[in-house]
Enzyme design. Structure first.
Site, PDB file in Angstrom:
ATOM      1  N   LYS A  24      49.397  37.893  48.310  1.00 50.10           N
ATOM      2  CA  LYS A  24      48.856  36.538  48.424  1.00 50.10           C
ATOM      3  C   LYS A  24      48.528  35.967  47.048  1.00 50.10           C
ATOM      4  CE  LYS A  24      44.516  35.693  48.843  1.00 50.10           C
ATOM      5  NZ  LYS A  24      43.105  35.423  49.210  1.00 50.10           N
ATOM      6  N   ASN A  25      47.899  36.774  46.199  1.00 47.95           N
ATOM      7  CA  ASN A  25      47.450  36.281  44.901  1.00 47.95           C
ATOM      8  C   ASN A  25      48.593  36.063  43.909  1.00 47.95           C
ATOM      9  OD1 ASN A  25      44.800  36.210  45.741  1.00 47.95           O
ATOM     10  ND2 ASN A  25      44.327  38.261  44.976  1.00 47.95           N
TER      11      ASN A  25
ATOM     12  N   CYS B  54      35.881  31.982  49.745  1.00 47.66           N
ATOM     13  CA  CYS B  54      34.845  32.929  50.140  1.00 47.66           C
ATOM     14  C   CYS B  54      33.574  32.749  49.327  1.00 47.66           C
ATOM     15  CB  CYS B  54      35.355  34.364  49.967  1.00 47.66           C
ATOM     16  SG  CYS B  54      36.474  34.894  51.266  1.00 47.66           S
TER      17      CYS B  54
ATOM     18  N   ARG C 238      31.759  30.899  41.010  1.00 44.01           N
ATOM     19  CA  ARG C 238      33.098  30.994  40.443  1.00 44.01           C
ATOM     20  C   ARG C 238      33.462  29.614  39.882  1.00 44.01           C
ATOM     21  NH1 ARG C 238      37.006  33.887  44.690  1.00 44.01           N
ATOM     22  NH2 ARG C 238      36.304  32.242  46.076  1.00 44.01           N
TER      23      ARG C 238
ATOM     24  N   ASP D 166      38.225  43.284  44.183  1.00 38.60           N
ATOM     25  CA  ASP D 166      38.719  43.029  45.536  1.00 38.60           C
ATOM     26  C   ASP D 166      38.822  44.288  46.385  1.00 38.60           C
ATOM     27  OD1 ASP D 166      38.843  40.328  45.203  1.00 38.60           O
ATOM     28  OD2 ASP D 166      41.014  40.207  44.982  1.00 38.60           O
TER      29      ASP D 166
ATOM     30  N   ARG E 167      42.564  35.572  55.789  1.00 35.80           N
ATOM     31  CA  ARG E 167      42.916  34.938  54.523  1.00 35.80           C
ATOM     32  C   ARG E 167      43.700  35.884  53.612  1.00 35.80           C
ATOM     33  NH1 ARG E 167      38.883  33.962  51.267  1.00 35.80           N
ATOM     34  NH2 ARG E 167      40.307  32.717  50.032  1.00 35.80           N
TER      35      ARG E 167
END
Length: 425
Positions: free
Chosen positions: A22-23, A116, A121, A305, A397
């Site tokens: 995903k990233n 999230c 951030r 993560d 997600r």
């Protein structure tokens, strides 16, 4: 909201293929905006965040479709550089579009992104980098407007190796005049994948994977077909789950080099790991050993993560483990939920002290964010009895139907709708 119901105590066993990252996919989909034409992006995971990004691209005028694991994206029809606030609030990664849209249209309007709730951030480094390239930025309340008649390459030193800022600056600099050098750049594998994609389109980017990235601006990019790298966080999650359940699992389509720190920690805990090209075998037949100290930090150190998932695993270890979180100050929300399952964890500022217990016990818990949710699933798989993980949409997600992935490995895990109390196919 949907929930996951897990019958614990079954060792995971079997073989599973890891889906795309995903990233890596999100910034690559954003970067596609800089090359007008038809792109074909393969190995794209079917995730909530991916669908939000495709909705944003459609709102900008693109034609975008996800079929199987392939996105077909036609970007020539894009006419807008105004990202709808409603969509930005659903996903923090929407901020990746700032650099590409500014480079293509000369202006972009965005809003503070969502995502999230795992701590502060800020996007200061994104804005600082774009300003250095020549953008004029106006912030009014929640709205951010960037304009630049011409972006010009320069030297940019990041105060922190932010992944998002590094990628946004990379993308904007690709179509800037002259040379841009990013110092203290993030080194994550997803940044290397973005470099490969940009260069396939005709960019001239070097240094991804190191702390200095150099971008020599080009006049034009062309659309391409490209395949996304495997998801290292999904891989790590399954490795930890296999160990926590005392299972025996084979993971295919992986990049072991992206998981060096995770493999090291699991081996210290007594987990058997065999690596062969793009395959990792994980087995653990006895209670794991405590790991004295884990510190999360930017790549290639232990990834934040996977901190929550590793905490679920080490809560069952023999002895005292310490996990120090240095990336996000709000990333211990899973601790209260794990303690409800019987874990013995004490938090002091950014350190968690875990005294391993012989067993966890099933109960009802809440996924407060994506990775916390994955950790609670692991705890539920290893626990005695039934665990109900509420707010499962957070997990969606980052994992393509996590109940299906673990189901392939023999787990008893099902998804239910709380309204109709029916399984969701």
């Amino acid at each position: 909201m949907e929930k996951l119901v897990i019958e614990g105590g079954i060792p995971l066993s079997g073989k599973v293929r890891i889906h795309g990252a995903k990233n890596a996919a999100l910034p690559i989909l954003a970067a596609s905006m800089m090359a007008e034409g038809v792109h074909r992006i393969e190995n794209v995971p079917d995730l909530l965040d991916i669908h939000v990004m495709l909705r944003i691209l459609r709102a900008l005028g693109c034609k975008a479709e996800l079929k199987g694991d392939t996105v077909s994206l036609e970007t020539a029809s894009a006419y807008s550089s105004h990202i709808p606030e409603e969509l930005m609030r659903q996903m923090r990664s929407s901020i990746f579009l700032m650099g590409p849209l500014l480079a293509r249209f000369g202006h972009v309007q965005v809003y503070q992104p969502g995502g999230c709730a795992i701590g502060e951030r800020k996007i200061d480094l994104h804005l600082k980098g774009l300003r250095a390239l020549g953008a004029e930025i106006e912030e009014t309340g929640n709205t951010i407007v960037c304009r630049a008649e011409c972006l010009v390459g320069t030297d940019i030193a990041l105060d922190y190796p932010s992944v998002g800022a590094t990628e946004n600056i990379m993308m904007a600099a690709v179509l800037a005049e002259g040379v841009t050098t990013i110092y203290n750049a993030a080194r994550e594998p997803e940044i290397q994948d973005l470099q490969h994609f940009l260069n396939e389109m005709g960019a001239n980017v070097t240094g991804a994977g190191t702390d200095v990235i150099t971008i020599e601006g080009v006049k034009r990019l062309t659309p391409v077909a490209y395949r996304i790298i495997p998801d290292r966080i999904v891989t790590g999650t399954l490795m930890i789950a296999a160990a926590a359940t005392k299972g025996n699992v084979v993971l295919e389509n992986v990049c072991p080099a992206h998981l060096t720190s995770v493999i090291h920690v699991l081996r210290r805990a007594g987990v058997q790991i065999a690596v062969n090209d793009d395959i990792i075998k994980v087995s653990c037949s006895s209670r794991p050993k405590a790991v004295e100290r884990i510190i999360t930090s930017p790549h290639p150190s232990f990834p934040t993560d996977l901190q929550a998932q590793m905490m679920a695993f080490l809560s069952l270890a023999d002895g005292m483990s310490i996990i120090k979180e240095t990336v996000f100050e709000g990333r211990f929300k899973h601790v209260d939920e794990l303690t409800r399952m019987g874990a013995d964890i004490r938090v002091d500022q950014n350190c968690a002290f875990l005294r391993g217990v012989p067993h966890l016990y099933g109960t009802t818990v809440e996924a407060t964010d994506l990775r916390a949710g994955a950790a609670l699933v692991i705890a539920g798989l290893a626990a005695r009895g039934t665990t109900i993980v509420e707010q499962a949409h957070h997990i969606d997600r980052g994992y393509d139907r996590i109940e299906r992935i673990f189901g392939w490995l023999g787990a008893k895990i099902e998804r239910y709708s709380p309204i109709r109390q029916m399984k969701v196919p």
